[in-house]
Design an enzyme around this catalytic site. Sequence first.
Site: not given
Length: 346
Positions: A63, A206
């Site tokens: 992320s 993600d």
Amino acid sequence: MDNRMRNENTRKNILSLDGGGVRGLSTLLILQKIMDRLNSDRRRSGRNEVKPCDVFDLIGGTSTGGLIAIMLGRLKMNIQDCLEVYTGWMGSIFKPKHWIRVGWTGQIISKYDSEKLENAIKDVLKRVQLPYDALLKPHQDEERPRSDVFVCAAPSSGSAIHCFRSYTSDRSAFNEDATIVEAALATTAATGYFDAVTTINGQFVDGGIYANNPVEEAEIEAIHKWCHGTESLKGKTNCFISIGTGKLDDRTIEKFFIRFFRKTLVAIATETEYTAEKHIERWQNAYTEKRYFRFNVNEGLKGVGLEDYNKEQEIKQATGYYLTGAGVRVAIEDCAHALSVEESSH
């Protein structure tokens, strides 16, 4: 010595960076303290200052930790420039475009503007004089940094982590020719926050839901890169650093996220800390020998949500207070010393 010609027997430095939205600012501040101490020691001994890409052999992240990994390793940026970029992002890409996140048909509406994030990444590429279509894996004509980079994402239809890499790996099941922009968007495409990213290898989101703390992925990647047969990574590791984005409690999750996401986010927060503790236990000898380090602000950030773009000063204050603690100051010194010991052998 050319960074790419280093002896394969040289012990390696590894950096692992957690995900955490705006709280990634804390990660950069901690790393800045480590690099400041390392460079202070270098100046005293008459050596030039170094950037993270000159020190670490592998940098991995998930992320926003993945974005930082790309900037530090692939783009060869220094910490101050990363901080400037990151604080700018806090006031732009983390401002929501929607407050309602589930549409009338039940579909999840991304809260943040993925196009704005893509343009922000392209601005950074322009800053370092790379084309928008530059690959994560450096072109053969480019001067390669010492640091190899990976970022974690997940196929939107699966449950496994996929690593986008700046190097060739026998672990890859996909074509590795992803661009820097694709890899950066994929590692940050958290469901409900940014749109999923489609590449030639499929659609990705993600990787934080499976590996918000990517330290185990970093270990596996390093083993496949450098260990052969029965060789142990611990014996080949000089310094292994894992940096978190501060502890996040259930009350913060309840406050900032609708109930639909609550269980997932609690699981992510729990997984992050459990992974950290499990890894410290497995690397206990290296931890005792001051070759493995975990840094993570334990107080002061529990009320800061992943999307609190207006709490820059709170993040800086909490991280600054954490860094003044006696135990942390000693760990920073030990960490810088470990990195210096490896360098002094060349």
